[in-house]
Scaffold this motif. Structure first.
Motif, PDB file in Angstrom:
ATOM      1  N   MET A 260       0.851  -1.223  -0.115  1.00 40.76           N
ATOM      2  CA  MET A 260       0.057   0.020  -0.021  1.00 40.76           C
ATOM      3  C   MET A 260       0.708   1.157   0.108  1.00 40.76           C
ATOM      4  O   MET A 260       0.469   2.344  -0.738  1.00 40.76           O
ATOM      5  CB  MET A 260      -0.747  -0.105   1.262  1.00 40.76           C
ATOM      6  N   GLY A 261       2.156   1.265   0.800  1.00 46.79           N
ATOM      7  CA  GLY A 261       2.676   2.400   0.774  1.00 46.79           C
ATOM      8  C   GLY A 261       3.370   2.679  -0.572  1.00 46.79           C
ATOM      9  O   GLY A 261       3.671   3.775  -1.024  1.00 46.79           O
ATOM     10  N   ILE A 262       3.670   1.551  -1.388  1.00 49.01           N
ATOM     11  CA  ILE A 262       4.325   1.515  -2.628  1.00 49.01           C
ATOM     12  C   ILE A 262       3.443   2.450  -3.484  1.00 49.01           C
ATOM     13  O   ILE A 262       3.500   3.109  -4.290  1.00 49.01           O
ATOM     14  CB  ILE A 262       4.736   0.119  -3.286  1.00 49.01           C
ATOM     15  N   ILE A 263       1.926   2.056  -3.598  1.00 47.56           N
ATOM     16  CA  ILE A 263       1.054   2.536  -4.427  1.00 47.56           C
ATOM     17  C   ILE A 263       1.026   3.973  -4.150  1.00 47.56           C
ATOM     18  O   ILE A 263       0.879   4.933  -5.192  1.00 47.56           O
ATOM     19  CB  ILE A 263      -0.324   1.666  -3.932  1.00 47.56           C
ATOM     20  N   THR A 264       0.745   4.250  -2.810  1.00 46.55           N
ATOM     21  CA  THR A 264       0.673   5.811  -2.577  1.00 46.55           C
ATOM     22  C   THR A 264       1.861   6.577  -2.937  1.00 46.55           C
ATOM     23  O   THR A 264       2.089   7.660  -3.537  1.00 46.55           O
ATOM     24  CB  THR A 264       0.605   6.151  -0.915  1.00 46.55           C
ATOM     25  N   SER A 265       3.195   6.241  -2.957  1.00 47.41           N
ATOM     26  CA  SER A 265       4.294   6.723  -3.186  1.00 47.41           C
ATOM     27  C   SER A 265       4.287   6.739  -4.522  1.00 47.41           C
ATOM     28  O   SER A 265       4.832   7.953  -5.122  1.00 47.41           O
ATOM     29  CB  SER A 265       5.613   5.929  -2.648  1.00 47.41           C
ATOM     30  N   LEU A 266       4.001   5.807  -5.319  1.00 42.61           N
ATOM     31  CA  LEU A 266       4.038   5.912  -6.791  1.00 42.61           C
ATOM     32  C   LEU A 266       3.047   7.071  -7.270  1.00 42.61           C
ATOM     33  O   LEU A 266       3.239   7.747  -8.112  1.00 42.61           O
ATOM     34  CB  LEU A 266       3.683   4.553  -7.347  1.00 42.61           C
ATOM     35  N   LEU A 267       1.658   7.014  -6.632  1.00 41.77           N
ATOM     36  CA  LEU A 267       0.811   7.914  -7.160  1.00 41.77           C
ATOM     37  C   LEU A 267       1.212   9.250  -6.894  1.00 41.77           C
ATOM     38  O   LEU A 267       0.956  10.154  -7.847  1.00 41.77           O
ATOM     39  CB  LEU A 267      -0.404   7.705  -5.960  1.00 41.77           C
ATOM     40  N   VAL A 268       1.751   9.508  -5.987  1.00 43.16           N
ATOM     41  CA  VAL A 268       2.081  11.067  -5.638  1.00 43.16           C
ATOM     42  C   VAL A 268       3.619  11.492  -6.434  1.00 43.16           C
ATOM     43  O   VAL A 268       3.452  12.682  -7.204  1.00 43.16           O
ATOM     44  CB  VAL A 268       2.737  11.245  -4.203  1.00 43.16           C
ATOM     45  N   ALA A 269       4.241  10.548  -6.732  1.00 43.33           N
ATOM     46  CA  ALA A 269       5.338  10.670  -7.520  1.00 43.33           C
ATOM     47  C   ALA A 269       4.957  11.199  -9.009  1.00 43.33           C
ATOM     48  O   ALA A 269       5.594  11.861  -9.694  1.00 43.33           O
ATOM     49  CB  ALA A 269       6.566   9.667  -7.437  1.00 43.33           C
ATOM     50  N   MET A 270       4.268  10.033  -9.333  1.00 43.14           N
ATOM     51  CA  MET A 270       3.729  10.422 -10.684  1.00 43.14           C
ATOM     52  C   MET A 270       2.968  11.436 -10.990  1.00 43.14           C
ATOM     53  O   MET A 270       2.965  12.029 -12.258  1.00 43.14           O
ATOM     54  CB  MET A 270       2.789   9.108 -11.189  1.00 43.14           C
ATOM     55  N   LEU A 271       2.167  11.879  -9.863  1.00 43.43           N
ATOM     56  CA  LEU A 271       1.453  13.301 -10.225  1.00 43.43           C
ATOM     57  C   LEU A 271       2.376  14.390 -10.248  1.00 43.43           C
ATOM     58  O   LEU A 271       2.521  15.488 -11.222  1.00 43.43           O
ATOM     59  CB  LEU A 271       0.512  13.475  -8.854  1.00 43.43           C
ATOM     60  N   GLY A 272       3.514  14.391  -9.613  1.00 42.52           N
ATOM     61  CA  GLY A 272       4.489  15.580  -9.322  1.00 42.52           C
ATOM     62  C   GLY A 272       5.253  15.463 -10.701  1.00 42.52           C
ATOM     63  O   GLY A 272       5.573  16.594 -11.551  1.00 42.52           O
TER      64      GLY A 272
END
Length: 601
Positions: free
Chosen positions: A346-358
């Motif tokens: 789950m942490g990986i999913i949130t980390s990816l989501l924010v990084a890809m937004l940025g």
């Protein structure tokens, strides 16, 4: 395409003018007022301001509490810091907080997407912004690919496997080792997240909040489990008597070397700053969200580091999967290892989501500046998201993650982010103390050079392991003295109207020092990648970017000339005819039409 790229012959003539155009464009500074103009001119539709402080806070926490804590803690504790890895997280957290405050002041003053690229473009000019921006883009692609690969490894533990289990990967016999294990789950996760980000930033934020809440519950479970089942004696006693003991088994130097390793866990808050164009009331919501997320994450990281050091002596902690391995060794708690794998996933999913937004917003703003094709700057009119940049980077990241194994990727990341944080802190001091055309920039430039050189001298003495503590103390005192002298003799030229970083220039100077310190601990392969990619980026700048920005600037001047000419024509039309002579009184008094008809010279 018009201008330099209209024909092959025209492009050839443009290449001959490259030296002249480099002198024109390398230090060209974009006024802050033009950022909003570029937004409308190059992106079509505008990004929609829908994010509130809790969205920013959740995106910051979600972006940081990802794979880093589950990977970097083990290697930092076992190889560099021992139990003092807790202090390593504090050092890294302080450095991150200082950089976050620097980011926040810029983000409040210029609430446009683009983060560090926009900040550097308005201070140090086009080339510095371009070089840092493209390096950060490469960093995002590589780190997101690495995180996506680690998702497959951690998710396997949910079903009873371990991180070395390759049953979810497909081997391609014809490819070289390191690139022959194809990762379909990583590609699937990246494509799903790319689709979500294309649809709506607000909906992506809601997804992030939901997943982050579940993830935080599991993080708290790990902390409580470690304190309940751990032993405080493990803080000072190694598992093997032959290894050094105590809370500082590798000395104070081990704390800072460990901080350079765990700093990877804090990467993510900078991506939030790129969302400034989509945040309501940035002066209130951005500082609270960015700084608050760094503080919350720092506390969680320190508690997680303490829990792992209580569960196992530092020399028995697994460097690859510390938490899941530690829980496996507790009698009756093997099920917890599967739960840890779920939390990491789950942490990986949130980390990816924010990084890809940025990363998509970085690419969008770089496109607005013309240093890459403007196609990347287009905003979808219905969703209000940079859809071209998002899809392109999603495909690039998926391609890298599909072929490249995790250990190859981990050797290529971190230096670009530290370099950008270092540049942003320098830019903030320059922004505060230099007003172009009104103040002399030389004292500030000399101060920044001396500060970086003295900080690098401290790092050099630190890394060679010089045992005379007074030499190290002297090298550490020099940056403090330089900063104090600069603060006393150089007046601040600009004071923020809404929100500004406190204790300037000391805060930004401390950020520069810590980033230089951490850059000194980056491995050789990272510097090699940094040099190679920077060389490719500089070559692209000379053959494309400098000519595209030259054409764009000419177009701006032509447009301004047309507007000025139109205004002059309108102004002339409103004036009375020159042939008319005003009479003190008479039949034409007060009537311009009668005047022009009767009184002609």
């Amino acid at each position: 395409m018009q201008g330099s790229f209209s024909s092959l012959a025209t492009y050839g003539r443009s290449l001959l003018n490259t030296p002249e155009r480099l002198r024109e464009r390398v230090l060209a500074v974009c006024p802050i007022e033009e950022l909003s103009t570029e937004t409308k001119a190059k992106s079509g539709a505008e990004m929609r301001r829908k994010l509130l402080w809790y969205d920013v806070l959740a995106l910051g926490v979600g972006g940081m509490v990802g794979a880093g804590i589950f990977v970097s803690t083990g290697s930092a504790a076992r190889l560099y810091s021992g139990p003092s890895v807790i202090l390593a997280y504090i050092v890294a957290g302080i450095s991150s907080l200082l950089s976050a405050i620097c980011y926040t002041e810029f983000g409040v003053q210029m609430p446009a997407a683009g983060g560090a690229f926009s900040y550097l473009r308005t201070t140090f000019g086009e080339f510095a912004a371009y070089l840092t921006g493209v390096n950060l883009m490469m960093e995002y692609v590589l780190s997101n690919a690495a995180v996506a690969r680690s998702f497959t490894s951690y998710f396997a533990t949910v079903f009873g496997g371990d991180q070395t289990d390759h049953t979810w990967l497909v081997k391609a016999p014809g490819l070289s080792p390191g690139y022959n294990m194809l990762d379909f789950p990583a590609v699937g996760v990246l494509m799903i997240l790319t689709f979500c980000i294309c649809c709506s930033t607000k909906d992506s934020s809601i997804l992030n909040i939901v997943v982050t809440l579940f993830h935080l519950v599991l993080v708290i479970f790990i902390i409580i489990g470690g304190f309940l089942k751990g032993n405080a004696e493990n803080f000072t006693s190694p598992g093997k008597p032959s290894n050094p003991g105590g809370f500082f088994p590798f000395g104070v130097r081990g704390v800072f070397n460990g901080a350079a390793i765990v700093y990877f866990s804090y990467i993510g808050y900078d991506a939030v700053a790129t969302l400034a164009e989509e945040i309501k009331e940035p002066a209130k919501n951005l500082p609270l969200g960015v700084s608050g997320s760094v503080i919350i994450v720092s506390v969680l990281y320190c508690l997680m580091a303490a829990s792992i050091c209580m569960l196992l002596p530092y020399d028995l902690i697994d460097a690859g999967a510390p938490f899941s391995t530690a829980f496996k060794q507790i009698s009756g708690w093997k099920w917890a290892s599967n739960l840890v794998g779920l939390g990491a996933s789950m942490g990986i999913i949130t980390s990816l989501l924010v990084a890809m937004l940025g990363q998509a917003r970085y690419l969008c703003v770089i496109g607005r500046a013309h240093v890459i094709p403007c196609w990347f700057a287009r905003i979808h009119p219905r969703t209000g998201t940079p859809i071209h940049a998002t899809v392109f980077l999603g495909l690039c990241t998926a391609f890298v993650a599909f072929f490249t194994e995790l250990d190859v990727l981990l050797n290529l990341i971190s230096i670009g982010t530290l370099f950008v944080f270092y540049m942003v802190a320098n830019a903030l001091i320059f922004h505060r103390y230099v007003v172009v055309g009104a103040t002399d920039p030389r004292p500030t430039i000399i101060f920044l050079i001396l500060l970086s050189v003295s900080s690098a001298s401290f790092v050099l003495v630190w890394q060679i392991g010089y045992d005379m503590w007074w030499v190290l103390a002297l090298c550490g005192a020099i940056p403090i003295c330089i900063t104090t002298i600069f603060w006393l003799i150089v007046p601040m030229a600009y004071h923020p109207n809404e929100w500004g970083a406190p204790c300037m220039p000391g805060l930004a100077a401390a950020s520069i020092f810590l980033n230089v310190l951490l850059l000194g601990s980056v491995d050789k392969k990272s510097y090699e990648r940094f040099g190679i990619w920077s060389g490719v980026a500089i070559s692209f700048y000379m053959v494309y970017s400098v000519h595209a920005t030259h054409d764009a600037q000419l177009a701006i001047h032509e447009e301004r000339g047309r507007v000025k000419a139109d205004q002059e024509i309108q102004s002339e039309a409103l004036k009375p005819p020159k042939s008319c002579v005003k009479q003190p009184s008479g039949p034409c008094d007060g009537n311009a039409d009668i005047c022009s008809a009767l009184v002609i010279q």
